[in-house]
Design a protein around this motif. Structure first.
Motif, mmCIF file in Angstrom:
data_model
loop_
_atom_site.group_PDB
_atom_site.id
_atom_site.type_symbol
_atom_site.label_atom_id
_atom_site.label_comp_id
_atom_site.label_asym_id
_atom_site.label_seq_id
_atom_site.Cartn_x
_atom_site.Cartn_y
_atom_site.Cartn_z
ATOM 1 N N ASP A 1 -11.856 42.900 -21.111
ATOM 2 C CA ASP A 1 -10.448 42.213 -20.698
ATOM 3 C C ASP A 1 -10.088 41.425 -21.812
ATOM 4 N N ILE A 2 -8.623 41.317 -22.309
ATOM 5 C CA ILE A 2 -7.645 40.858 -22.946
ATOM 6 C C ILE A 2 -7.165 40.124 -22.723
ATOM 7 N N LEU A 3 -7.283 38.912 -23.191
ATOM 8 C CA LEU A 3 -5.330 38.168 -23.085
ATOM 9 C C LEU A 3 -5.130 37.326 -24.813
ATOM 10 N N LYS A 4 -3.674 38.124 -24.772
ATOM 11 C CA LYS A 4 -2.444 38.099 -26.132
ATOM 12 C C LYS A 4 -1.414 36.655 -25.468
ATOM 13 N N VAL A 5 -0.879 36.387 -26.187
ATOM 14 C CA VAL A 5 -0.008 35.908 -27.113
ATOM 15 C C VAL A 5 0.810 36.501 -27.854
ATOM 16 N N GLN A 6 2.769 35.475 -27.197
ATOM 17 C CA GLN A 6 4.044 35.573 -28.340
ATOM 18 C C GLN A 6 4.883 35.047 -28.484
ATOM 19 N N SER A 7 5.047 34.539 -29.428
ATOM 20 C CA SER A 7 6.446 33.634 -29.839
ATOM 21 C C SER A 7 7.649 34.467 -29.898
ATOM 22 N N SER A 8 8.699 33.613 -29.295
ATOM 23 C CA SER A 8 9.816 33.911 -30.416
ATOM 24 C C SER A 8 10.268 33.772 -31.620
ATOM 25 N N ALA A 9 9.256 32.883 -32.453
ATOM 26 C CA ALA A 9 9.939 32.010 -33.365
ATOM 27 C C ALA A 9 8.498 32.482 -34.463
ATOM 28 N N ALA A 10 8.866 32.915 -35.831
ATOM 29 C CA ALA A 10 7.277 32.764 -36.341
ATOM 30 C C ALA A 10 6.883 31.448 -36.308
ATOM 31 N N THR A 11 5.772 31.324 -36.483
ATOM 32 C CA THR A 11 4.852 29.954 -37.014
ATOM 33 C C THR A 11 4.873 28.676 -35.830
ATOM 34 N N SER A 12 5.807 29.249 -34.863
ATOM 35 C CA SER A 12 6.894 27.621 -33.656
ATOM 36 C C SER A 12 5.132 27.550 -32.743
ATOM 37 N N LEU A 13 4.616 28.577 -32.189
ATOM 38 C CA LEU A 13 3.518 27.482 -31.656
ATOM 39 C C LEU A 13 1.911 28.194 -31.598
ATOM 40 N N ASP A 14 1.454 27.388 -31.201
ATOM 41 C CA ASP A 14 -0.504 27.069 -31.436
ATOM 42 C C ASP A 14 -0.793 27.636 -29.641
ATOM 43 N N ALA A 15 -1.348 28.396 -29.818
ATOM 44 C CA ALA A 15 -2.695 28.190 -28.824
ATOM 45 C C ALA A 15 -4.028 27.801 -27.940
ATOM 46 N N VAL A 16 -3.977 27.028 -27.190
ATOM 47 C CA VAL A 16 -5.343 27.031 -26.947
ATOM 48 C C VAL A 16 -6.127 27.389 -25.717
ATOM 49 N N LEU A 17 -6.829 28.113 -25.491
ATOM 50 C CA LEU A 17 -7.607 28.438 -24.307
ATOM 51 C C LEU A 17 -8.596 27.846 -23.980
ATOM 52 N N GLY A 18 -9.467 26.958 -22.298
ATOM 53 C CA GLY A 18 -10.359 26.204 -21.973
ATOM 54 C C GLY A 18 -10.989 27.954 -21.000
ATOM 55 N N LEU A 19 -11.855 27.735 -21.364
ATOM 56 C CA LEU A 19 -12.507 29.172 -21.178
ATOM 57 C C LEU A 19 -13.821 28.990 -20.599
ATOM 58 N N MET A 20 -14.603 29.405 -18.831
ATOM 59 C CA MET A 20 -15.992 29.468 -18.824
ATOM 60 C C MET A 20 -16.309 30.997 -19.131
#
Length: 110
Positions: A88-107
């Motif tokens: 299974d895959i988790l994906k993200v997308q931002s509306s503007a270039a280089t504007s968003l960082d994403a950090v996922l916490g998981l077990m």
């Protein structure tokens, strides 16, 4: 079974297509504990988060173009748990270039 806490991250999330943040490894179950989406710009941006559930052959949207104000962090899934199975895959997308960082916490359960 071993339980291992992990982080997955993307710096400067892609704006032209959904970018893979995390793929659940083979012989593993992952429990998503939280997702932080940080807008690094002086303008509002939107974020989209999609999960690919390979066992069900579906790709549900978990967030669809949610606005994140300038210079703020949105904590997503706090208090909720999502289960990812192998591949299974988790994906993200931002509306503007280089504007968003994403950090996922998981077990991960192996």
């Amino acid at each position: 079974m071993a339980n291992t806490f992990k982080n997955a991250s993307l710096v400067s999330v892609d704006h032209s297509a959904l970018a893979t943040l995390y793929t659940c490894p083979a012989s593993t179950t992952a429990i998503i504990l939280g997702l932080a989406l940080t807008n690094k710009t002086d303008n509002s941006v939107t974020a989209t988060v999609q999960m690919t559930d390979n066992s069900a052959s579906t790709t549900p949207l978990l967030l669809n173009e949610v606005t994140i104000p300038a210079n703020t962090t949105l904590e997503v899934f706090a208090g909720q748990k999502y289960v990812l199975e192998a591949s299974d895959i988790l994906k993200v997308q931002s509306s503007a270039a280089t504007s968003l960082d994403a950090v996922l916490g998981l077990m991960q359960i192996t």
